[in-house]
Motif scaffolding. Sequence first.
Motif, PDB file in Angstrom:
ATOM      1  N   LYS A 239      47.962 -77.386  58.067  1.00  0.00           N
ATOM      2  CA  LYS A 239      47.273 -76.109  57.785  1.00  0.00           C
ATOM      3  C   LYS A 239      47.906 -75.028  58.657  1.00  0.00           C
ATOM      4  O   LYS A 239      48.625 -75.338  59.616  1.00  0.00           O
ATOM      5  CB  LYS A 239      45.770 -76.236  58.079  1.00  0.00           C
TER       6      LYS A 239
ATOM      7  N   HIS B 193      31.534 -82.005  53.872  1.00  0.00           N
ATOM      8  CA  HIS B 193      32.669 -81.522  54.678  1.00  0.00           C
ATOM      9  C   HIS B 193      33.730 -80.879  53.774  1.00  0.00           C
ATOM     10  O   HIS B 193      34.219 -79.775  54.068  1.00  0.00           O
ATOM     11  CB  HIS B 193      33.247 -82.705  55.463  1.00  0.00           C
TER      12      HIS B 193
ATOM     13  N   HIS C  96      35.261 -73.707  50.779  1.00  0.00           N
ATOM     14  CA  HIS C  96      34.701 -72.361  50.917  1.00  0.00           C
ATOM     15  C   HIS C  96      35.295 -71.620  52.117  1.00  0.00           C
ATOM     16  O   HIS C  96      35.540 -70.413  52.056  1.00  0.00           O
ATOM     17  CB  HIS C  96      33.170 -72.431  51.012  1.00  0.00           C
TER      18      HIS C  96
ATOM     19  N   GLY D  67      43.087 -86.184  54.662  1.00  0.00           N
ATOM     20  CA  GLY D  67      42.087 -85.865  55.674  1.00  0.00           C
ATOM     21  C   GLY D  67      41.868 -87.088  56.546  1.00  0.00           C
ATOM     22  O   GLY D  67      42.120 -88.218  56.125  1.00  0.00           O
TER      23      GLY D  67
ATOM     24  N   GLN E 290      28.993 -70.851  60.626  1.00  0.00           N
ATOM     25  CA  GLN E 290      30.058 -70.118  59.922  1.00  0.00           C
ATOM     26  C   GLN E 290      29.773 -68.613  59.944  1.00  0.00           C
ATOM     27  O   GLN E 290      30.685 -67.804  60.083  1.00  0.00           O
ATOM     28  CB  GLN E 290      30.177 -70.634  58.480  1.00  0.00           C
TER      29      GLN E 290
ATOM     30  N   ARG F 185      34.309 -88.038  59.877  1.00  0.00           N
ATOM     31  CA  ARG F 185      32.840 -88.115  59.761  1.00  0.00           C
ATOM     32  C   ARG F 185      32.415 -89.411  59.074  1.00  0.00           C
ATOM     33  O   ARG F 185      31.485 -90.081  59.530  1.00  0.00           O
ATOM     34  CB  ARG F 185      32.316 -86.856  59.062  1.00  0.00           C
TER      35      ARG F 185
ATOM     36  N   MET G 216      25.634 -75.845  59.957  1.00  0.00           N
ATOM     37  CA  MET G 216      27.008 -75.431  59.664  1.00  0.00           C
ATOM     38  C   MET G 216      27.129 -74.022  59.067  1.00  0.00           C
ATOM     39  O   MET G 216      27.988 -73.236  59.482  1.00  0.00           O
ATOM     40  CB  MET G 216      27.635 -76.464  58.727  1.00  0.00           C
ATOM     41  N   VAL G 217      26.262 -73.700  58.090  1.00  0.00           N
ATOM     42  CA  VAL G 217      26.370 -72.374  57.462  1.00  0.00           C
ATOM     43  C   VAL G 217      26.041 -71.267  58.473  1.00  0.00           C
ATOM     44  O   VAL G 217      26.730 -70.233  58.536  1.00  0.00           O
ATOM     45  CB  VAL G 217      25.466 -72.273  56.205  1.00  0.00           C
TER      46      VAL G 217
ATOM     47  N   SER H 210      32.762 -77.528  52.594  1.00  0.00           N
ATOM     48  CA  SER H 210      32.870 -76.492  53.629  1.00  0.00           C
ATOM     49  C   SER H 210      34.321 -76.049  53.796  1.00  0.00           C
ATOM     50  O   SER H 210      34.592 -74.861  54.024  1.00  0.00           O
ATOM     51  CB  SER H 210      32.275 -76.974  54.955  1.00  0.00           C
ATOM     52  N   LEU H 211      35.247 -76.984  53.655  1.00  0.00           N
ATOM     53  CA  LEU H 211      36.663 -76.620  53.789  1.00  0.00           C
ATOM     54  C   LEU H 211      37.100 -75.729  52.622  1.00  0.00           C
ATOM     55  O   LEU H 211      37.809 -74.740  52.809  1.00  0.00           O
ATOM     56  CB  LEU H 211      37.541 -77.882  53.861  1.00  0.00           C
TER      57      LEU H 211
ATOM     58  N   ASP I  56      40.542 -78.744  68.659  1.00  0.00           N
ATOM     59  CA  ASP I  56      40.926 -77.952  67.482  1.00  0.00           C
ATOM     60  C   ASP I  56      41.442 -76.579  67.914  1.00  0.00           C
ATOM     61  O   ASP I  56      42.446 -76.085  67.395  1.00  0.00           O
ATOM     62  CB  ASP I  56      39.712 -77.792  66.559  1.00  0.00           C
TER      63      ASP I  56
END
Length: 305
Positions: A246, A88, A94, A55, A168, A59, A164-165, A91-92, A232
Amino acid sequence: MTVIALSGSDGPDLRALMAETAIELGQMLDRLLPKPVGDEARLFEAMRYASLNGGKRLRPFLVINSAKLFGVAADAALRVAAAIECVHCYSLVHDDLPAMDDDATRRGKPTVHVQFDEATAILAGDALLTLAFEILSSTETHADPQIRCNLVSAMAKAAGARGMVGGQMLDMIAAEAEFDIGGVTRLQRLKTGEMFAVACEAGAILGRGDMARHQALHAYAHDMGLAFQIADDLLDVEGREEEAGKRLGKDDAAGKGTFVAALGTERARAQALMLADQAVRHLEPFDGRADNLRRVAHYVVRRRA
Ligand code: GRG
């Protein structure tokens, strides 16, 4: 092993500094993560697999360089950087689950649910998230309880339902919702921008920065985060999977609300460059110690991973 793919034009300074930060961060995470022994070893192994796996460590780099602006102790900044990376990485993990993006590759390796199993991946993500708050609330991070509380509060807000959630959730409904450019901007600001904001503001919290400099960092993070997200989206349509580590092309396949879908590639690219310049201008209150943050703003739009 830490793999960082930066383009040659980012200059040796930034590449070397990011690689150095990635090594220090990896060492700190290794200290803070539970060792893979005992009956829960499978969970601990999955947490390590999810976070000690390369990675860009962007951050953490932002935390460390924002902390330098305020003369914060290096160890305190590194612990906060590790906490942000834990959130971070959770989050990746999940995001990659079958119920969300259903991805088999992350950072060039099998995703956590593929390498382990779905239940272990969910638990490893949960445990990384909660470890972050354990780190932030520790007296080893800062002696002042008010500062620890401010760090916890800022991280909770950035990672949670209004950060963030929540972003998402918008991402999950984007295909049906057909967001316009305003909707896409809000989605991305919540999903990725809030975590960039807390990374940049962490230095000001740790160093008791005044409101003006705190706000300057917030504005920088806002524009830099949007530039990162547009890049991105561009990578998703133009990047190479071997470099990105990825699966790509999935936004288009999923009919998702992205900047590229809303603006087209050329306008999206121009917007990203404009936002990077604007981000740098927000750093005017800071001297040469903000040069790494200035370089990062240009790096995020040129990156290939
Ligand atoms: C599941 C609660 C929950 C949130 C997921 C961050 C996120 C929200 C999803 C990640 C999926 C994704 C591709 C988001 C777009 C931008 C992004 C955050 C990319 C990954 O960040 P990088 O490029 O990754 O900094 P590395 O691997 O370098 O850390």
